[in-house]
Design a protein around this motif. Structure first.
Motif, mmCIF file in Angstrom:
data_model
loop_
_atom_site.group_PDB
_atom_site.id
_atom_site.type_symbol
_atom_site.label_atom_id
_atom_site.label_comp_id
_atom_site.label_asym_id
_atom_site.label_seq_id
_atom_site.Cartn_x
_atom_site.Cartn_y
_atom_site.Cartn_z
ATOM 1 N N ASP A 73 0.844 -1.190 0.000
ATOM 2 C CA ASP A 73 0.000 0.000 0.000
ATOM 3 C C ASP A 73 0.884 1.247 0.000
ATOM 4 O O ASP A 73 1.840 1.321 0.767
ATOM 5 C CB ASP A 73 -0.907 -0.005 1.231
ATOM 6 C CG ASP A 73 -1.735 1.257 1.315
ATOM 7 O OD1 ASP A 73 -2.793 1.298 0.675
ATOM 8 O OD2 ASP A 73 -1.292 2.211 1.986
ATOM 9 N N PRO A 74 0.584 2.228 -0.865
ATOM 10 C CA PRO A 74 1.442 3.407 -0.989
ATOM 11 C C PRO A 74 1.671 4.127 0.337
ATOM 12 O O PRO A 74 2.808 4.514 0.642
ATOM 13 C CB PRO A 74 0.669 4.299 -1.963
ATOM 14 C CG PRO A 74 -0.157 3.369 -2.760
ATOM 15 C CD PRO A 74 -0.503 2.233 -1.839
ATOM 16 N N ALA A 75 0.611 4.277 1.110
ATOM 17 C CA ALA A 75 0.774 4.987 2.381
ATOM 18 C C ALA A 75 1.732 4.231 3.295
ATOM 19 O O ALA A 75 2.655 4.817 3.867
ATOM 20 C CB ALA A 75 -0.584 5.157 3.049
ATOM 21 N N ARG A 76 1.519 2.919 3.403
ATOM 22 C CA ARG A 76 2.399 2.136 4.275
ATOM 23 C C ARG A 76 3.819 2.110 3.738
ATOM 24 O O ARG A 76 4.796 2.168 4.490
ATOM 25 C CB ARG A 76 1.846 0.720 4.425
ATOM 26 C CG ARG A 76 0.612 0.649 5.306
ATOM 27 C CD ARG A 76 0.291 -0.798 5.689
ATOM 28 N NE ARG A 76 -0.158 -1.593 4.572
ATOM 29 C CZ ARG A 76 -1.427 -1.827 4.290
ATOM 30 N NH1 ARG A 76 -2.372 -1.321 5.058
ATOM 31 N NH2 ARG A 76 -1.754 -2.566 3.257
ATOM 32 N N ALA A 77 3.960 2.018 2.427
ATOM 33 C CA ALA A 77 5.295 2.000 1.832
ATOM 34 C C ALA A 77 6.037 3.290 2.156
ATOM 35 O O ALA A 77 7.225 3.271 2.494
ATOM 36 C CB ALA A 77 5.196 1.797 0.321
ATOM 37 N N ASN A 78 5.348 4.406 2.088
ATOM 38 C CA ASN A 78 5.989 5.668 2.419
ATOM 39 C C ASN A 78 6.416 5.704 3.878
ATOM 40 O O ASN A 78 7.500 6.195 4.208
ATOM 41 C CB ASN A 78 5.032 6.835 2.127
ATOM 42 C CG ASN A 78 5.024 7.194 0.664
ATOM 43 O OD1 ASN A 78 6.018 7.017 -0.035
ATOM 44 N ND2 ASN A 78 3.903 7.698 0.185
#
Lengths: 224, 224
Positions: free
Chosen positions: B16-21
């Motif tokens: 997930d983009p948010a978690r990856a960030n």
DNA sequence: AGGATGCTTCGATGAGGAACGAACTATGCG
DNA sequence: CGCATAGTTCGTTCCTCATCGAAGCATCCT
């Protein structure tokens, strides 16, 4: 915020169970076809094809066309290393193995692994074949023993094939943590089990259900 | 099929983009709070909190409570190694950097990075401050120069804070591949830019839009 | 105590994407 | 050529999960 390489995109490719199974299967190093991978992942062919497109587009796979066969393989050691790293974390973190359910119990006993039998029955079978020296095992290397030819011929299985794939291969059985038999011989044995109707495949599952009579026949043939 | 460690579960956490960030932000090695990570990921606090729960449950993070602050950090070197491996693949595979769109162009020029300014403007600013020896830079270490005190006081910024965080920090700017200024000083400068209304934050984005007049004032103040 | 700040939980909304069946294309075999 | 096998594309259905606002806890400050 980080504007770096799109790590979420790559991770989400691996983050789907079907795709993860495909990638795990390809960690063996040999390229596989779409239908083989569909079996491995437990999804239909169209679904598998769609996943493979995504993995290709994401640059995780390579494709080698040979006639009407299309062999998919991991794109390179870097990708393999990534899968390894993820697997390592999953294993370290994952002693939360909750896996009940009625169908899963059957799966532990016997199931299809690509084109051969896996599960407790399959592990027991390999053990027995090695103990009787029909097969000779050296760690993950499995060779035909001297008596293999006649032994399998008596059951109606010809161990001499000219396929690309090895005749015998060890395949790690995760539910038991031990190896079972793969390769063309493993495939031939599964074929026989199904052809003789000793067992049937449950619909929408990889579980293999033996009939009472079939179980006896199987044990007499392979576990004697 | 493989019944191994649940690699899809782990990968989908990172997918997930948010978690990856968030995970990328934590790769710096210092633990961060939920609100810091929310900013970093560009999501609201509730959303960030939900993601952090999932990452905790997945075993990827550790949590250290200090009073009303809760510091999240990577669970260990193995997790960090996995992120590295994924980042490596993403970088190798990712020269498909398609990043057009009107808003993204604005983001490259100036955007919020956690609590300070990032983008071309921010990189230029740090360059200039170092060239004028207001700041002294040694690779990733940034110190206040002798004239820093009076220089920033003239603009209305007090560089003497008693916060835990360092006053100056270099933060790698991925869109330009060079560093910009973070730390309490970087935060104070962004505060001033917004307080003076030299620029405004675009809604639902990390982009920072300078007004024509604001741009002049900013350049006169920091790029002179 | 009372207010402020940091963070989590709850509930509702919405969008992405995983799945399959059916139809279509391509290759091989007789 | 016609049939069988291997794969992909299309269209539909459905469900998960990311998101945010509002409200609820918890901790600190004065």
């Amino acid at each position: 915020m980080r504007e770096g390489p799109d790590i979420a995109r790559i991770a989400s490719l691996v983050g789907d169970p079907a795709r993860a199974n495909m990638l795990s299967a390809l960690m063996g190093g040999t390229a596989l076809t779409a239908s083989e991978l569909a079996l491995e992942a437990g999804v239909s062919l169209p679904t598998a094809s769609s996943h493979l497109s995504k993995l290709m587009e994401g640059g995780l796979l390579t494709l080698a066309s040979q006639g009407r066969h299309r062999y998919y393989g991991l794109a390179g050691p870097q990708v393999a290393g990534m899968i390894e790293a993820i697997t390592g974390v999953a294993a370290a973190v994952g002693p939360q193995r909750v896996r009940p359910g009625p169908r899963d119990a059957a799966m532990r006993v016997a199931r299809v692994c690509y084109d051969h039998l896996a599960g407790e029955q399959a592990v027991a079978m390999l053990d027995r074949l090695v103990a009787r020296q029909v097969l000779l095992r050296d760690d993950e290397e499995i060779q035909l023993g001297p008596s293999a030819d006649s032994h399998f011929a008596a059951i109606g299985i010809d161990v001499h094939t000219k396929a690309r794939r090895p005749v015998c291969r060890a395949c790690l059985d995760w539910s038991v943590r031990r190896s079972h038999l793969a390769g063309t011989l493993g495939a031939a044995i599964l074929d026989k089990i199904l052809a003789e109707k000793w067992a049937r495949r449950e619909k929408d599952s990889r579980a293999v259900i033996f009939s009472p009579i079939g179980k006896q026949a199987f044990e007499k043939t392979f576990l004697a």
